[in-house]
Design an enzyme around this catalytic site. Structure first.
Site, PDB file in Angstrom:
ATOM      1  N   GLU A  21      -7.035   4.838   7.451  1.00 20.03           N
ATOM      2  CA  GLU A  21      -6.780   5.973   7.181  1.00 20.03           C
ATOM      3  C   GLU A  21      -8.303   6.704   6.586  1.00 20.03           C
ATOM      4  OE1 GLU A  21      -3.408   5.873   5.417  1.00 20.03           O
ATOM      5  OE2 GLU A  21      -2.264   5.314   7.373  1.00 20.03           O
ATOM      6  N   ASN A  69       0.693  -1.299  -0.463  1.00 18.40           N
ATOM      7  CA  ASN A  69       0.014  -0.388  -0.110  1.00 18.40           C
ATOM      8  C   ASN A  69       0.989   1.249  -0.124  1.00 18.40           C
ATOM      9  OD1 ASN A  69      -2.114   1.717   0.670  1.00 18.40           O
ATOM     10  ND2 ASN A  69      -2.058   1.585   3.193  1.00 18.40           N
ATOM     11  N   TRP A  70       1.101   1.995  -1.502  1.00 18.08           N
ATOM     12  CA  TRP A  70       1.456   2.660  -1.495  1.00 18.08           C
ATOM     13  C   TRP A  70       1.518   4.477  -1.004  1.00 18.08           C
ATOM     14  CZ3 TRP A  70       4.087   2.241  -6.658  1.00 18.08           C
ATOM     15  CH2 TRP A  70       5.265   1.061  -7.078  1.00 18.08           C
ATOM     16  N   LYS A  71      -0.039   4.328  -0.377  1.00 14.12           N
ATOM     17  CA  LYS A  71      -0.858   5.344   0.444  1.00 14.12           C
ATOM     18  C   LYS A  71      -0.694   6.105  -0.812  1.00 14.12           C
ATOM     19  CE  LYS A  71      -0.563   3.391   4.632  1.00 14.12           C
ATOM     20  NZ  LYS A  71      -0.271   4.111   5.878  1.00 14.12           N
ATOM     21  N   GLY A 129       2.739  -1.809   4.185  1.00 20.85           N
ATOM     22  CA  GLY A 129       2.857   0.168   4.271  1.00 20.85           C
ATOM     23  C   GLY A 129       3.699   0.744   3.911  1.00 20.85           C
ATOM     24  N   HIS A 173      -9.966   1.136   5.106  1.00 20.12           N
ATOM     25  CA  HIS A 173      -8.547   1.348   5.548  1.00 20.12           C
ATOM     26  C   HIS A 173      -8.844   2.210   6.820  1.00 20.12           C
ATOM     27  CE1 HIS A 173      -4.631   2.587   6.379  1.00 20.12           C
ATOM     28  NE2 HIS A 173      -3.881   1.760   5.793  1.00 20.12           N
ATOM     29  N   GLU A 178      -5.581  -5.229  10.894  1.00 19.11           N
ATOM     30  CA  GLU A 178      -4.413  -3.949  10.903  1.00 19.11           C
ATOM     31  C   GLU A 178      -4.707  -2.429  12.054  1.00 19.11           C
ATOM     32  OE1 GLU A 178      -2.869  -2.245   7.301  1.00 19.11           O
ATOM     33  OE2 GLU A 178      -4.649  -1.535   7.366  1.00 19.11           O
ATOM     34  N   SER A 187       2.763  -1.519  10.965  1.00 19.04           N
ATOM     35  CA  SER A 187       4.078  -1.538  10.596  1.00 19.04           C
ATOM     36  C   SER A 187       5.127  -3.097  10.577  1.00 19.04           C
ATOM     37  CB  SER A 187       4.992  -1.258  12.069  1.00 19.04           C
ATOM     38  OG  SER A 187       3.891  -0.216  12.263  1.00 19.04           O
TER      39      SER A 187
HETATM   40  P1  PGA Z   1       1.893   0.337   8.095  1.00 18.27           P
HETATM   41  O1  PGA Z   1       0.991   0.732   6.901  1.00 18.27           O
HETATM   42  O2  PGA Z   1       3.191   0.038   7.412  1.00 18.27           O
HETATM   43  O3  PGA Z   1       3.203   1.544   7.358  1.00 18.27           O
HETATM   44  O4  PGA Z   1       2.014   0.470   9.370  1.00 18.27           O
HETATM   45  C1  PGA Z   1      -0.035  -0.670   7.124  1.00 18.27           C
HETATM   46  C2  PGA Z   1      -1.463   0.373   6.246  1.00 18.27           C
HETATM   47  O5  PGA Z   1      -1.667   1.198   6.878  1.00 18.27           O
HETATM   48  O6  PGA Z   1      -1.912  -0.467   5.374  1.00 18.27           O
END
Ligand code: PGA
Length: 261
Positions: free
Chosen positions: A99, A12-14, A236, A97, A169, A215
């Site tokens: 976010e 997930n490159w956000k 992420g 997600h 998550e 993480s």
């Molecule tokens: P992260 O993000 O690996 O940077 O904690 C995971 C995610 O939000 O899918």
């Protein structure tokens, strides 16, 4: 990790990388990630980069996913991208997600409608569930996950649920390096599995893939992949580094093949 379900590693490159940078990252990844059929590797760049990356990748090496979608197929919805527009470009769509839930206000009913839209358009939803730090302190984890699963999958048939991916998550573990301990993750993925079994039957519960996210890096990935009911990872920040992400894919491959115990 169980050997009957194919491991799934999602990047997930956000909201990182320009189209050009995304293309460079794909190029570096394509040199490092082996082309093999044991692990499914899904890249989720920004919406803007999906089309060009789709033309760039070897589809036996990588599949594509979107980070979000809108649930209506078309209409006057300025700024949105529908599941029907993503169809043919991606195989997976991340839905719910944290976010999206916490920053953009996606409600349970939006998430449910998005899951349905993704399924209706013949793609696979990656439904994200997870408790916040406060909910964890208040011992509400089980309840929160239970509600998110019931709500997110409502209206799907058992056959449809069998194909869904669920990513556990914990919100407190995302993006801060404070990953959950595998011993904390295990009971929750077991809970998800037994809930699917109770609601949709044994067959759906055996097929549905459950991922851990929060993480994850190449130092801790193996710990999660060792948990019996974890079928893969949603990565992420570590997915923005080609050597680190390639290491994670290799670990999943070796684990699945029994090269590492
Ligand atoms: P992260 O993000 O690996 O940077 O904690 C995971 C995610 O939000 O899918």
């Amino acid at each position: 990790m169980n050997t009957t379900r194919k491991p799934l590693i999602i990047a997930n490159w956000k909201m990182y990388n320009t189209v050009h940078e995304s293309s460079l990252l794909v190029h570096r990844l394509s040199e490092k990630v082996p082309v093999q059929r044991t692990v499914e590797v899904v890249l989720c760049p920004s919406m803007l980069a999906l089309q060009s990356i789709s033309l760039q990748i070897n589809h036996r090496q990588f599949k594509l996913g979107a980070q979000n979608c809108y649930w209506r197929d078309e209409g006057a919805f300025t700024g949105e991208v529908s599941a029907s527009q993503l169809r043919g470009v991606v195989n997976y769509v991340i839905v719910g997600h944290s976010e999206r839930r916490n920053i953009f206000g996606d409600r349970e009913r939006d998430i449910r409608a998005k899951v349905q839209a993704v399924v209706r358009n013949q793609m696979i939803p990656v439904l994200c569930v997870g408790e916040t730090a406060q909910q964890r302190v208040d011992h509400e984890t089980k309840h929160v996950i239970h509600e998110q699963i019931i709500s997110g999958l409502a209206n799907l048939t058992s056959e449809e649920v069998a194909k869904v991916v669920i990513a556990y998550e914990p919100v407190w573990a995302i993006g801060n390096g404070d990953s959950a301990k595998p011993t904390e993750v295990e009971p929750v993925v077991e809970l998800i599995h037994s809930q699917i079994k109770a609601l949709y039957g044994k067959k759906a519960a055996e097929s549905v893939r459950i991922l851990y996210g929060g993480s994850v890096n190449d130092k801790n990935a193996e710990l999660y992949l060792s948990v019996e009911r974890i079928d893969g990872l949603l990565v992420g920040s570590a997915s923005l580094s080609s050597p680190v992400f390639a290491n994670i894919v290799t670990l999943a491959h070796n684990k699945h093949k029994g090269i590492i115990e």
